[in-house]
Design an enzyme around this catalytic site. Sequence first.
Site, short mmCIF file in Angstrom:
data_model
loop_
_atom_site.label_atom_id
_atom_site.label_comp_id
_atom_site.label_asym_id
_atom_site.label_seq_id
_atom_site.Cartn_x
_atom_site.Cartn_y
_atom_site.Cartn_z
N LYS B 78 0.86 -1.19 0.00
CA LYS B 78 0.00 0.00 0.00
C LYS B 78 0.89 1.24 0.00
O LYS B 78 1.89 1.27 0.73
CB LYS B 78 -0.90 -0.02 1.24
CG LYS B 78 -1.92 1.12 1.30
CD LYS B 78 -2.81 1.03 2.54
CE LYS B 78 -3.90 2.09 2.55
NZ LYS B 78 -4.77 2.00 3.73
N SER B 157 -9.92 2.17 2.65
CA SER B 157 -8.96 2.88 1.82
C SER B 157 -7.99 1.96 1.06
O SER B 157 -7.46 2.37 0.03
CB SER B 157 -8.16 3.84 2.68
OG SER B 157 -7.33 3.14 3.59
N SER B 181 -10.38 -0.03 6.79
CA SER B 181 -9.70 0.09 5.50
C SER B 181 -9.02 -1.18 5.00
O SER B 181 -8.57 -1.22 3.86
CB SER B 181 -8.65 1.20 5.57
OG SER B 181 -9.28 2.46 5.53
#
Lengths: 95, 495
Positions: B78, B157, B181
């Site tokens: 990420k 997210s 997330s």
Amino acid sequence: MSVDKDTVKKIARLARLDVPEERQEQIAGELQAILSWIEELSEVDTANVEPLASVTGHSLPLRVDKVTDGNKVDDILANAPEQASGFFVVPKVVE
Amino acid sequence: MNSYLALTATQARAALQNKEISATELTNAYLSAATATEALNNYVCMTADKALEMAAASDKRIADGTAGPLEGLPVGVKDLFCTKGVATTACSAILKGFVPEYESSVTSQLWSDGAVMLGKLNCDEFAMGSANETSVFGAAVNPWSAQGGDDLAAGGSSGGSASAVAAGAALLATGTDTGGSIRQPAAFCGVVGMKPTYGRCSRWGIVAFASSLDQAGPFTRDVADSALMFASMAGHDAKDSTSADASLPDLQAALQASVKGMKIGIPAEYVMDSMDEAITKLWQQGQDWLVEAGAELVPISLPHTRYALPTYYIIAPAEASSNLARYDGVRYGTRIEAGHSLDDMYEATRAAGFGDEVQRRIMIGTYALSAGYYDAYYLKAQQVRRLIKDDFDNAFTEVDAILTPATPTAAFPLGVKQDDPITMYLNDVFTVPANLAGIPGISVPAGFSDSGLPLGLQVLSGAFQEDTLYTVAACLEKQAGFAGQPPRHAAMINQ
């Protein structure tokens, strides 16, 4: 409590965000909607409830006060938008 | 190529050890798959050269007999984790061009265990969002789609992480979870996503959103892979003052353990009117599965559940407004020269560098922390946070784990929830409480919606009891027999 344009201006100033005049009304509306939704919390009885800032349950660890890292001027400045002689350069602060 | 992509991490690890495949072959297969599925926009930067270098080093260590626990396994990261020498932007314009001089603790541990880095994955800007739509790189797309339907949100997210693992563009991926997330996008994309106990994984070197809630965790194809990757990510780190100095339970034993005799709590407050009927059914099905496997269901009450979201939307923005004060155009990232003063430069830089949702949350947080409102909002939220944690503490005196749906709906089309921030926030209704309480949670793909989209069940356990979490998750996985593969994934890879 209601959020108006003046509140938006004040908050934007505190947050160091340039919010243009023409957007202030709309943002006031958005903040108002979110804050009204959050208002629900006022119905919870929190008398004598200790606020919870951290779930870890342990206090912050202490260590010996000595230097463990350093001498990395080049690393620290590597991403600077502007630098000179080992310093960050910013717009003039003092006239 | 497809035979490589079909292997789980656990299987790939065995195949690498037995020299049936090489790390270089495996890495090449994933690099090709990532390129083939480029339209999903799940990578913001691929690091093919670095991946092949790391894979070659893995092959050498395997030959030498010094392989680590994740040796040769390709991982997507990420874009919130700082990676030395590789651009790290938090998917924000304000960090454009930022190349860290250091590596986050979590990714350092993955690399020292032998994992191979494929690249950086898309996410919401500063991890603020539930559809990956606030990313400066545009939304990551869900590899699943309803028959002939629009592009669906991968969730957020960590949308890029979920999309990449589901699409076979990464074998494993890192994520972070502040309010859901990891678990929400995992549920949307039909993969396993786990948020560890707060303090398990070091936050050092991860771009901060809300420090008292942020926790890193793994995205994987199955539950066994999740335990494998989590073990590598976890561990005490002196560089994070909230890092827990607690040893990890035996996760391999936990995966084999039975739920027989376990007490599973079913919280009354998680029944919501707005829930898809398919989710209500799946939740019931999950309860039946656990009973069949010998667990006992216990009705429980978590009375402050409905206050979790409003509490979160004070605490998270308040912490974010403080954390994001560092982006000022002085030391790194974007700088916009404007006006005559330093303040003019700050204001112009931050207005241009932060997107709408990030600015909205900074404003809310600044308001909640400002003079005259601190007690009414921030202190109040911290008090309610304690009541929410107390609810869980009480429940865990009675039960070993809690079963809930992961999300109130299946993945929704991109673009539909952008008008009203509160509608978007409601996505996290089942996931936020675990962050506020600091307990671990896992989302396991377990069924399908009426239109054929994956749905997840969430398991929660007490703090530091990830072994219980994995025992229940492994049971659900086995009973559900979820073997779904996104139809678009197959089409793209076979092109």
